[in-house]
Write a protein that holds these residues in place. Structure first.
Motif, PDB file in Angstrom:
ATOM      1  N   GLU A  43      -3.869   7.358  -4.296  1.00  0.00           N
ATOM      2  CA  GLU A  43      -2.573   8.355  -3.937  1.00  0.00           C
ATOM      3  C   GLU A  43      -1.272   7.787  -4.344  1.00  0.00           C
ATOM      4  OE1 GLU A  43      -3.163   9.193   0.188  1.00  0.00           O
ATOM      5  OE2 GLU A  43      -5.013  10.514  -0.192  1.00  0.00           O
ATOM      6  N   HIS A  44      -1.457   6.431  -4.365  1.00  0.00           N
ATOM      7  CA  HIS A  44      -0.101   5.623  -4.614  1.00  0.00           C
ATOM      8  C   HIS A  44      -0.125   4.860  -5.968  1.00  0.00           C
ATOM      9  CE1 HIS A  44      -0.254   6.507  -0.431  1.00  0.00           C
ATOM     10  NE2 HIS A  44       1.223   6.522  -0.604  1.00  0.00           N
ATOM     11  N   GLY A  45      -1.224   4.925  -6.574  1.00  0.00           N
ATOM     12  CA  GLY A  45      -1.524   4.117  -7.704  1.00  0.00           C
ATOM     13  C   GLY A  45      -1.788   4.936  -9.097  1.00  0.00           C
ATOM     14  N   GLU A  46      -2.151   4.202 -10.073  1.00  0.00           N
ATOM     15  CA  GLU A  46      -2.513   4.539 -11.241  1.00  0.00           C
ATOM     16  C   GLU A  46      -3.858   4.913 -11.591  1.00  0.00           C
ATOM     17  OE1 GLU A  46      -0.514   1.685 -13.997  1.00  0.00           O
ATOM     18  OE2 GLU A  46       1.680   2.400 -13.457  1.00  0.00           O
ATOM     19  N   HIS A  72       2.104  -6.946  -2.286  1.00  0.00           N
ATOM     20  CA  HIS A  72       2.663  -6.272  -0.943  1.00  0.00           C
ATOM     21  C   HIS A  72       3.004  -7.675  -0.122  1.00  0.00           C
ATOM     22  CE1 HIS A  72      -1.776  -6.584  -0.890  1.00  0.00           C
ATOM     23  NE2 HIS A  72      -1.580  -7.141   0.322  1.00  0.00           N
ATOM     24  N   TYR A 107     -10.684   2.513  -8.679  1.00  0.00           N
ATOM     25  CA  TYR A 107     -10.398   1.242  -7.895  1.00  0.00           C
ATOM     26  C   TYR A 107     -11.387   0.836  -7.121  1.00  0.00           C
ATOM     27  CZ  TYR A 107      -5.039   2.056  -7.873  1.00  0.00           C
ATOM     28  OH  TYR A 107      -4.042   1.874  -8.292  1.00  0.00           O
ATOM     29  N   HIS A 141      -6.389   5.857  -0.664  1.00  0.00           N
ATOM     30  CA  HIS A 141      -5.026   5.487  -0.325  1.00  0.00           C
ATOM     31  C   HIS A 141      -4.185   4.939  -1.720  1.00  0.00           C
ATOM     32  CE1 HIS A 141      -1.453   4.651   1.940  1.00  0.00           C
ATOM     33  NE2 HIS A 141      -1.421   3.305   1.338  1.00  0.00           N
ATOM     34  N   LYS A 142      -5.105   4.011  -2.117  1.00  0.00           N
ATOM     35  CA  LYS A 142      -4.505   3.442  -3.324  1.00  0.00           C
ATOM     36  C   LYS A 142      -4.544   4.315  -4.649  1.00  0.00           C
ATOM     37  CE  LYS A 142      -6.233  -1.420  -2.741  1.00  0.00           C
ATOM     38  NZ  LYS A 142      -4.925  -1.916  -2.792  1.00  0.00           N
TER      39      LYS A 142
END
Length: 227
Positions: free
Chosen positions: A96-99, A40, A105, A93-94
């Motif tokens: 919800e947007h990651g694997e 990012h 995480y 948050h990760k």
């Protein structure tokens, strides 16, 4: 510098490095995940080229020497924030947007952020490490940089500084990684330290991370989720 999988600096000295680290050119899946997680750009004014550099895609001639002043300031470890739950929202948050799941995480970053150095102060050529109510300090000089190539195909640069004088317990080398490859003020960074320059380059699972001490836990969490 500090230590993964609960690899933390010995209570007796900062110079003890983890003996178990993966070869630089044979990066592990965990290493790949680290850099994906950090894919990012913190500076929204960056142009496309700068964002590509941040992601680890650049030419060697773009790399420029950086002074220690790029990391000057008073810095706090984010590890305590992870442990006390202040970053739970970031992990969610990760997820919800990651694997990975939020729990996965959290486990990943618990290894990555692990350190017993809660604060680092960098003034001029002096770096002070604070832990357990005590501190060690030393002066450091530029010792060049090293480029690491990751399994995913992207790369990273470690900017290295060598101890020239100071407390015996202060690490012989410190290496900074902040996704930049030329002079620029760091807004956060990952740091590796120890007495073996080459061994530090092999450390890819533990990357103690520091943000300005002036930021609250809420501000740090918001910054992490903004990217």
């Amino acid at each position: 510098m500090q230590l993964p999988v609960a690899r933390q600096i010995s209570a007796l000295t900062f110079g003890v490095l983890l003996a178990l680290s993966a070869p630089v050119l044979a990066q592990t899946a965990s290493h790949d995940s680290q850099h994906k997680a950090h894919d990012h750009a913190h500076d929204h004014t960056h142009d496309h080229g700068a964002k590509e550099i941040y992601k680890g895609y650049f030419d060697d001639d773009q790399i420029k020497a950086r002074p220690l002043s790029d990391w000057a300031g008073d810095w706090q470890s984010v590890y305590p924030l992870l442990l006390d739950g202040s970053l739970d929202g970031v992990m969610q948050h990760k997820a919800e947007h990651g694997e990975k799941t939020a729990e996965e995480y959290t486990a990943y970053y618990t290894t990555g952020y692990a350190t017993d150095v809660d604060r680092i102060l960098i003034e001029g050529d002096k770096v002070t490490f604070f832990r357990d109510g005590g501190a060690v300090q030393a002066s450091y000089a530029d010792d060049g940089h090293e480029v690491l190539t990751y399994k995913a195909g992207n790369r990273g640069v470690r900017f290295i500084f060598k101890k020239v004088e100071g407390d015996a317990a202060a690490p012989g080398f410190i290496q900074f990684s902040d996704h930049r490859i030329a002079p620029a003020k760091a807004d956060h960074y990952h740091i590796y330290w120890g007495d073996d320059r080459a061994a530090l380059l092999e450390e890819v699972t533990n990357w103690p991370t520091y943000f300005p001490s002036s930021l609250s836990s809420e501000e740090i969490a918001a910054d992490m989720m903004a990217h």
